[in-house]
Design a protein around this motif. Structure first.
Motif, PDB file in Angstrom:
ATOM      1  N   LEU A 168     -13.065  -0.214 -21.481  1.00 45.89           N
ATOM      2  CA  LEU A 168     -13.045   1.172 -22.078  1.00 45.89           C
ATOM      3  C   LEU A 168     -13.072   2.121 -20.892  1.00 45.89           C
ATOM      4  CD1 LEU A 168     -15.060   0.182 -26.059  1.00 45.89           C
ATOM      5  CD2 LEU A 168     -11.974  -0.348 -24.954  1.00 45.89           C
ATOM      6  N   GLU A 169     -14.309   2.394 -20.895  1.00 47.36           N
ATOM      7  CA  GLU A 169     -13.711   3.612 -19.519  1.00 47.36           C
ATOM      8  C   GLU A 169     -12.720   3.812 -18.973  1.00 47.36           C
ATOM      9  OE1 GLU A 169     -18.964   3.864 -19.625  1.00 47.36           O
ATOM     10  OE2 GLU A 169     -18.101   3.298 -16.974  1.00 47.36           O
ATOM     11  N   ALA A 170     -12.295   3.102 -18.631  1.00 44.55           N
ATOM     12  CA  ALA A 170     -10.913   3.073 -17.939  1.00 44.55           C
ATOM     13  C   ALA A 170     -10.122   3.773 -18.403  1.00 44.55           C
ATOM     14  CB  ALA A 170     -10.626   1.474 -16.815  1.00 44.55           C
ATOM     15  N   ALA A 171      -9.907   2.846 -19.713  1.00 43.48           N
ATOM     16  CA  ALA A 171      -8.862   3.386 -21.034  1.00 43.48           C
ATOM     17  C   ALA A 171      -9.399   4.801 -21.553  1.00 43.48           C
ATOM     18  CB  ALA A 171      -9.381   2.576 -22.124  1.00 43.48           C
TER      19      ALA A 171
ATOM     20  N   ARG B 227      -0.475   8.690 -31.628  1.00 43.14           N
ATOM     21  CA  ARG B 227      -1.048   7.040 -31.643  1.00 43.14           C
ATOM     22  C   ARG B 227      -0.491   6.760 -29.751  1.00 43.14           C
ATOM     23  NH1 ARG B 227       4.473   6.083 -36.096  1.00 43.14           N
ATOM     24  NH2 ARG B 227       3.143   7.422 -37.836  1.00 43.14           N
ATOM     25  N   LYS B 228      -0.999   5.423 -30.357  1.00 41.75           N
ATOM     26  CA  LYS B 228      -1.310   5.167 -29.085  1.00 41.75           C
ATOM     27  C   LYS B 228      -1.646   3.445 -29.276  1.00 41.75           C
ATOM     28  CE  LYS B 228      -4.094   7.988 -26.240  1.00 41.75           C
ATOM     29  NZ  LYS B 228      -4.675   8.352 -27.454  1.00 41.75           N
ATOM     30  N   VAL B 229      -1.273   2.459 -28.816  1.00 36.66           N
ATOM     31  CA  VAL B 229      -1.022   1.367 -28.560  1.00 36.66           C
ATOM     32  C   VAL B 229      -1.595   0.015 -26.962  1.00 36.66           C
ATOM     33  CG1 VAL B 229       1.544   0.869 -28.437  1.00 36.66           C
ATOM     34  CG2 VAL B 229       0.249  -0.840 -30.087  1.00 36.66           C
ATOM     35  N   ALA B 230      -2.264  -0.215 -27.681  1.00 34.54           N
ATOM     36  CA  ALA B 230      -2.637  -1.245 -25.904  1.00 34.54           C
ATOM     37  C   ALA B 230      -2.089  -2.356 -26.258  1.00 34.54           C
ATOM     38  CB  ALA B 230      -4.427  -0.538 -25.921  1.00 34.54           C
ATOM     39  N   ARG B 231      -1.479  -2.625 -25.098  1.00 37.84           N
ATOM     40  CA  ARG B 231      -1.428  -4.156 -24.963  1.00 37.84           C
ATOM     41  C   ARG B 231      -2.312  -4.771 -23.384  1.00 37.84           C
ATOM     42  NH1 ARG B 231       4.162  -4.825 -27.262  1.00 37.84           N
ATOM     43  NH2 ARG B 231       4.399  -3.427 -28.387  1.00 37.84           N
ATOM     44  N   ARG B 232      -2.244  -6.345 -23.628  1.00 33.99           N
ATOM     45  CA  ARG B 232      -2.975  -7.160 -22.516  1.00 33.99           C
ATOM     46  C   ARG B 232      -2.389  -7.670 -21.444  1.00 33.99           C
ATOM     47  NH1 ARG B 232      -3.001 -12.963 -22.937  1.00 33.99           N
ATOM     48  NH2 ARG B 232      -2.931 -13.148 -25.593  1.00 33.99           N
TER      49      ARG B 232
ATOM     50  N   ARG C  30      -3.636   1.169 -17.469  1.00 36.28           N
ATOM     51  CA  ARG C  30      -2.740   2.072 -17.122  1.00 36.28           C
ATOM     52  C   ARG C  30      -2.230   2.498 -18.805  1.00 36.28           C
ATOM     53  NH1 ARG C  30       0.487   3.398 -12.634  1.00 36.28           N
ATOM     54  NH2 ARG C  30       2.765   4.244 -13.166  1.00 36.28           N
ATOM     55  N   ALA C  31      -2.414   4.044 -18.661  1.00 38.80           N
ATOM     56  CA  ALA C  31      -1.635   4.581 -19.358  1.00 38.80           C
ATOM     57  C   ALA C  31      -0.174   5.335 -19.117  1.00 38.80           C
ATOM     58  CB  ALA C  31      -2.681   5.642 -20.290  1.00 38.80           C
TER      59      ALA C  31
ATOM     60  N   LYS D 197      -8.103  -1.736 -30.255  1.00 40.57           N
ATOM     61  CA  LYS D 197      -8.527  -0.169 -31.241  1.00 40.57           C
ATOM     62  C   LYS D 197      -9.569   0.398 -30.584  1.00 40.57           C
ATOM     63  CE  LYS D 197      -7.738   1.309 -34.392  1.00 40.57           C
ATOM     64  NZ  LYS D 197      -6.444   2.296 -35.021  1.00 40.57           N
ATOM     65  N   SER D 198     -10.394  -0.002 -29.422  1.00 34.51           N
ATOM     66  CA  SER D 198     -11.611   1.356 -29.306  1.00 34.51           C
ATOM     67  C   SER D 198     -11.132   1.612 -28.327  1.00 34.51           C
ATOM     68  CB  SER D 198     -12.745   0.048 -28.600  1.00 34.51           C
ATOM     69  OG  SER D 198     -13.120  -1.204 -29.957  1.00 34.51           O
ATOM     70  N   ALA D 199      -9.667   0.903 -27.761  1.00 32.41           N
ATOM     71  CA  ALA D 199      -9.282   1.904 -25.969  1.00 32.41           C
ATOM     72  C   ALA D 199      -8.052   2.731 -26.634  1.00 32.41           C
ATOM     73  CB  ALA D 199      -8.419   0.674 -25.249  1.00 32.41           C
ATOM     74  N   ALA D 200      -7.619   2.655 -27.783  1.00 30.36           N
ATOM     75  CA  ALA D 200      -6.737   3.343 -28.103  1.00 30.36           C
ATOM     76  C   ALA D 200      -8.149   5.047 -28.613  1.00 30.36           C
ATOM     77  CB  ALA D 200      -6.384   3.099 -29.096  1.00 30.36           C
ATOM     78  N   GLN D 201      -8.749   4.330 -29.074  1.00 31.72           N
ATOM     79  CA  GLN D 201      -9.330   5.336 -30.137  1.00 31.72           C
ATOM     80  C   GLN D 201     -10.820   6.267 -28.983  1.00 31.72           C
ATOM     81  OE1 GLN D 201     -10.165   5.519 -33.372  1.00 31.72           O
ATOM     82  NE2 GLN D 201      -7.918   4.618 -32.612  1.00 31.72           N
ATOM     83  N   VAL D 202     -10.980   5.627 -27.777  1.00 32.33           N
ATOM     84  CA  VAL D 202     -11.363   6.441 -26.785  1.00 32.33           C
ATOM     85  C   VAL D 202     -10.761   7.245 -25.953  1.00 32.33           C
ATOM     86  CG1 VAL D 202     -13.425   4.900 -26.477  1.00 32.33           C
ATOM     87  CG2 VAL D 202     -11.840   4.170 -25.022  1.00 32.33           C
TER      88      VAL D 202
END
Length: 264
Positions: free
Chosen positions: A62-65, A97-102, A127-128, A178-183
């Protein structure tokens, strides 16, 4: 055309006024997307590296995101006159808007060639990417799964005293994606408020420090003490606390405050 050396953070300008206006809306209000073509939605993809055998620590991820999201926004190429400026400015002027994938293995390596910024924190990498229409998303991204990004909770140390802390709502469970997008939203808001307050020197120092921040799960007392309640402008002015209020498209109810961002 503005001189990039004079206005390095101007790409964030549209977010400054929208922060106050959005928080002033009733909590249950969310954007009406009933007539929206999903293929035309513009969003920032984020890819979380989650290897099967050696998954990252949840906090580090999450800190990296959080750092990757603002790093791509303030990349040199997003400055006025830069090759990414128009795409970034257009996205920030609309719905954020953001969307996180793995991804893992070869799929992680494949996305490194796409326009964006990768940040590593501890054993985690995110990576963003430059915002894009869903319809224009390359297969290297579209083939990646959104679900399955959950990681076990860890026990991080106390937040760094010389970096901002992003406090997750203790009453709102969210997946790692979801948390990654929020931070990521939180670091964007922090940067825009610093710029709006004329604190560009502080923003520059944060950039030199690779936008380092601490992400922690707040306890009930911390959340209550820091929450701006009905006066977010005073909370920022006096305590340098900002908040992320979600539109409610996924996982949480519209108007939910997901993150409190505390500038140090």
């Amino acid at each position: 055309m503005p001189d990039p050396a004079i206005a390095p953070f101007s790409v964030l300008d549209p977010l400054i006024s929208r922060y106050s206006s959005w928080l002033a809306l009733p909590g249950e209000v969310t954007a009406d997307t009933s007539d929206e073509n999903p293929q035309n939605v513009v969003l920032m993809p984020m890819v979380l590296r989650i290897e099967r055998r050696e998954p990252p620590d949840r906090t580090a991820l999450l800190e990296a995101a959080a750092a990757a999201a603002i790093a791509v926004c303030l990349d040199e190429r997003c400055k006025p006159g830069g090759e990414w400026h128009e795409a970034m400015r257009t996205w920030i002027s609309g719905r954020i808007r953001k969307v996180a994938r793995r991804a893992r293995g070869a799929h992680w390596e494949a996305v490194q060639a796409l326009p964006g910024r990768t940040v590593r924190v501890g054993n985690a990498e995110v990576r963003a990417f430059l915002p894009m229409r869903v319809a224009d998303m390359p297969k290297e991204l579209s083939r990646l799964q959104i679900s399955g990004s959950e990681l076990d909770a860890d026990e991080p140390p106390q937040p760094a005293a010389d970096a901002p802390t992003l406090w997750l709502n203790p009453d709102v469970p969210m997946s790692a994606g979801k948390s990654a997008a929020q931070v990521g939203h939180a670091t964007m808001i922090l940067a825009s408020l610093l710029h709006g307050a004329g604190l560009d020197a502080a923003l520059e120092r944060w950039a030199v420090d690779d936008f380092r921040c601490s992400v922690r799960q707040a306890d009930a007392d911390t959340w209550e003490r820091l929450h701006p309640c009905d006066d977010p402008e005073t909370a920022w002015r006096r305590a340098r606390v900002a908040m992320v209020r979600d539109a409610g498209f996924t996982e949480v109810e519209p108007g939910t405050v997901t993150v409190l961002a505390q500038w140090r």
